[in-house]
Design an enzyme around this catalytic site. Structure first.
Site, PDB file in Angstrom:
ATOM      1  N   GLU A   1       0.811  -1.207   0.000  1.00  9.59           N
ATOM      2  CA  GLU A   1       0.000   0.000   0.000  1.00  9.59           C
ATOM      3  C   GLU A   1       0.853   1.270   0.000  1.00  9.59           C
ATOM      4  O   GLU A   1       0.527   2.244  -0.664  1.00  9.59           O
ATOM      5  CB  GLU A   1      -0.919  -0.003   1.229  1.00  9.59           C
ATOM      6  CG  GLU A   1      -2.033   1.001   1.085  1.00  9.59           C
ATOM      7  CD  GLU A   1      -2.928   1.045   2.297  1.00  9.59           C
ATOM      8  OE1 GLU A   1      -2.790   0.163   3.164  1.00  9.59           O
ATOM      9  OE2 GLU A   1      -3.759   1.946   2.369  1.00  9.59           O
ATOM     10  N   ASP A   2       1.922   1.276   0.754  1.00 11.42           N
ATOM     11  CA  ASP A   2       2.646   2.524   0.990  1.00 11.42           C
ATOM     12  C   ASP A   2       3.962   2.677   0.239  1.00 11.42           C
ATOM     13  O   ASP A   2       4.578   3.726   0.300  1.00 11.42           O
ATOM     14  CB  ASP A   2       2.942   2.677   2.489  1.00 11.42           C
ATOM     15  CG  ASP A   2       1.668   2.809   3.309  1.00 11.42           C
ATOM     16  OD1 ASP A   2       0.628   3.122   2.699  1.00 11.42           O
ATOM     17  OD2 ASP A   2       1.721   2.597   4.526  1.00 11.42           O
TER      18      ASP A   2
END
Ligand code: MN
Length: 702
Positions: free
Chosen positions: A96-97
């Site tokens: 996600e990051d």
């Protein structure tokens, strides 16, 4: 046992030392668990994640990698999971990051870990979204992902728990949103999974951020009364202890305290003060037991010790040993009369029962050695959970209540007979679904079958329906079908077909127009509840009225001015907050602030669904008069009413607007509306009313 790192690292900075220490602690927890020791893969996952998150920080300022390490630690220590889950926890925010993809993880760590990370990423994706349906969607994704791997849910639970524990460093409006979501989604889910300890912690943390003052009050009162509580319990268990000792039991007796959140809930729901919550007192007897066959018998033996020493409440015996609760909970509950005439609830559990009740799944590992978490145990447990979700207890927390979820959903989720999920706009019909699957199915669609029941093409589907499309090759669409569908896809395909088939559309088009009109009205009626809920919070007046206002900065505290001719906010009628109340502000479509009480159930839902519209508010200025209703209960006597009115209008100089009195035999009930300036003054009024002889209850009800 202690974990020794395989590769010695050259530690340079203070920060790197902190990170390494956190990881070492995690590994110590792991090597001391009963799991197989797959140390190497965990070390690799740690390095991978550390590299991926390099240079990024959490809001608190600490290196980001400390978060995945903390989540992994919860996973091993509090959920009892093994290496696969620990690796997935360390990697859970990587996709996600950072720039790494699921494929990168799969290449290094295999498909299973990559799938779990992806599952967690998918759930997170929706959480901070901006759509109305985010909450419900997100929630369903949670449930749906369970069918592939329960570890996705457990990991998400650990992630949420750590985020709640560190919520202090978030911006206030994020705090509200996350706390709301936690109460609405995660705590009920933890309950269903039998994770009582985590559920309690999540609720208490959420409560603490939502009502800091009330939280502190309750915590203070709990600690004030602690000594006295212990005395009472000590006296209560003395005779039982003697009998347990004589019978040769090894045991532990705990004085159990209700959580701050559940005390608060009870105070609010029953409108009673802290002092009147009798089951603040509870006792748990946990006995050691090495023979499973005797477990049940021992519970009943201890039960008889209580019957000998105390008077039992005849209606409060709960036998969860013979028939365990759906989430696996087992114990024997009884309620007995304690000192000072207080009823005390007693829970009798073996050590194993206690651990399963507190830790859920995690406890199962304690009774096995050298287990691998991927094995049948996990599957069995997962199936139990699925079963619970499929057959919810009628009065359990209704987090599966589709009506509630649909309030926030402009979409419905239906399934094919094989279990594939199809998303459609709400109001979609059997025909829409047929076209959604395949044009061929749409063209030849005859009817649908939902739960073995035949329904027509025009039948409106509901979330959760499992729909079989019945087709026939001889079936052909006719223009009327246009009325039966909602989705653009179905309409276009249908039009194309009809045009090709050379059907004269002109005349039909007229019919269609009328038909569509009619249908829209019907649809409007059916969906009016949904629409009302969706529209109301953000639209206090009709569009087009007045000039558009400048946008409100959601990140700034919004000061509320009640004392001007025109307050700079609106009040929602569902809970009618007064100046001084703990309130939440929602920014509506017209960029106006609409207020709800923090504990308004409707606001709870709004908060989790429309978190991005939240604005933190603060009361400013001098308040003018508002209307509040106070309910008074008491024992009737001559002159009591005079005393009440005397107190309110003369002594306190508060203007009484209406007064309704209802007397039944000795008891009187009175509803009084008053004009008053702040919530604090109402509290003061109630406290003064309670000083009048005969008044037993006085509380603001609106
Ligand atoms: Mn995370």
């Amino acid at each position: 046992m202690n974990y020794t790192p395989y590769i010695a690292t050259t530690v340079q900075t203070e920060e790197e030392r902190t990170v390494d220490a956190a990881f070492r602690e995690l590994m110590n927890c792991y090597v001391n668990s009963n799991h197989r020791k797959h140390v190497e893969i965990i070390e690799r996952a740690f390095k991978f994640a550390k590299e991926a998150h390099k240079g990024t920080r959490r809001r608190s300022g600490e290196p980001y990698i400390l978060h995945p390490i903390a989540v992994a630690r919860i996973v091993v220590e509090e959920l009892g999971l093994g290496s696969t889950s620990i690796c997935a926890a360390l990697l859970h925010d990587v996709v996600e990051d950072t720039d790494y993809t699921k494929e990168d993880i799969e290449r290094s760590f295999g498909k299973k870990i990559a799938d779990i990370v992806e599952g967690v990423t998918k759930i997170s994706g929706g959480i901070f979204g901006d759509k109305a349906s985010v909450q419900a969607e997100n929630f369903r994704k949670l449930l749906l992902s369970m069918s592939t791997d329960i570890r996705v849910i457990l990991l998400k639970m650990a992630d949420r728990l750590h985020n709640m524990r560190t919520l202090g460093s978030m911006r206030p409006e994020k705090q509200y949103k996350i706390a709301g979501e936690t109460l609405y989604v995660y705590a009920p889910l933890a309950h269903r999974l039998g994770l009582s300890k985590i559920k309690r912690e999540l609720e208490d943390l959420a409560f603490r951020y939502e009502h800091p003052q009330k939280y502190n009050e309750i915590i203070e009162k709990l600690s004030e009364t602690e000594e006295h509580r212990e005395e009472i319990v000590e006296e209560f268990v003395r005779p039982v202890k003697k009998m347990l000792d004589e019978a040769g039991f090894k045991y532990e007796i705990k004085a159990r305290v209700k959580s701050a959140y559940s005390i608060f809930n009870k105070m609010e729901n029953k409108k009673i003060p802290f002092e009147e919550i009798y089951d603040v007192y509870a006792v748990r007897v946990i006995f050691e037991n090495d023979d499973d066959a005797l477990e049940k018998l021992k519970c009943w033996q201890i039960y008889t010790f209580f019957t000998e020493g105390h008077r039992l409440h005849p209606e409060r015996l709960r036998d969860w040993i013979s028939i365990p609760k759906a989430n696996g909970y087992r114990a024997l509950h009884l309620t007995a009369m304690g000192p000072e005439g207080k009823w005390i609830e007693v829970q009798i559990r073996s050590r194993k029962m206690d651990e399963i009740a507190e830790l859920g799944y995690a406890a199962h590992w304690k009774y096995k050695n050298g287990v691998q978490e991927d094995e049948t145990e996990l599957d069995t447990w997962m199936n139990t959970i699925k079963d619970i979700l499929a057959h919810p207890e009628p009065n359990a927390i209704d987090f599966l209540d589709t009506i509630k979820l649909n309030l926030f959903s402009s979409e419905i989720y239906v399934f094919t007979p094989k279990g594939d999920l199809i998303t459609l706009p709400s109001g979609a019909t059997v025909l829409d679904m047929a076209f959604a699957i395949h044009t061929h199915l749409g063209i030849h669609c005859m009817a649908g079958k939902i739960n073995h029941k035949l329904v027509p093409l025009s039948h409106q589907l509901e979330s959760g329906d499992q729909v079989e499309i019945i087709t026939s090759d001889s079936q052909e669409p006719n223009p009327e079908w246009m009325e039966y569908c909602q989705t653009a896809k179905a309409k276009t395909r249908l039009k194309t077909y009809l045009r090709k088939a050379g059907v004269e559309l002109i005349e039909e088009a007229k019919k269609l127009e009328n038909g569509t009109d009619k249908k829209d009205k019907q649809g409007e009626n059916k969906k009016s509840l949904v629409r009302k809920i969706l529209r109301n919070p953000f639209s206090s007046k009709k569009k087009g009225e007045g000039k558009p206002k400048p946008p409100i900065d959601r990140k700034q505290t919004f000061i509320l001015y009640p004392d001007e001719n025109e307050p700079n906010y609106h009040i929602d009628s569902c809970c009618s907050p007064l100046p001084g109340d703990d309130v939440l502000g929602f920014v509506n479509e017209d960029e106006e602030v609409v207020l709800h009480k923090v504990n308004c159930p409707y606001a709870m839902k709004l908060k989790s669904a429309y978190g991005s519209r939240l604005v933190v508010t603060k009361w400013g200025g001098n308040a003018s008069k508002f209307i509040a209703t106070v309910s008074i209960d008491g024992i009737d006597r001559m002159g009591i009413l005079e005393e009440i009115t005397e107190l309110v209008s003369r002594k306190l100089a508060i203007n009484i607007r209406t007064l309704n009195i209802d007397t039944r035999q000795e008891v009187f009930h009175c509803d009084m509306t008053v004009q008053i300036d702040t919530a604090e003054h109402v509290d003061h009024l109630c406290a003064s009313l309670l000083d009048i002889k005969g008044v037993k209850f006085a509380k603001r009800t609106s």
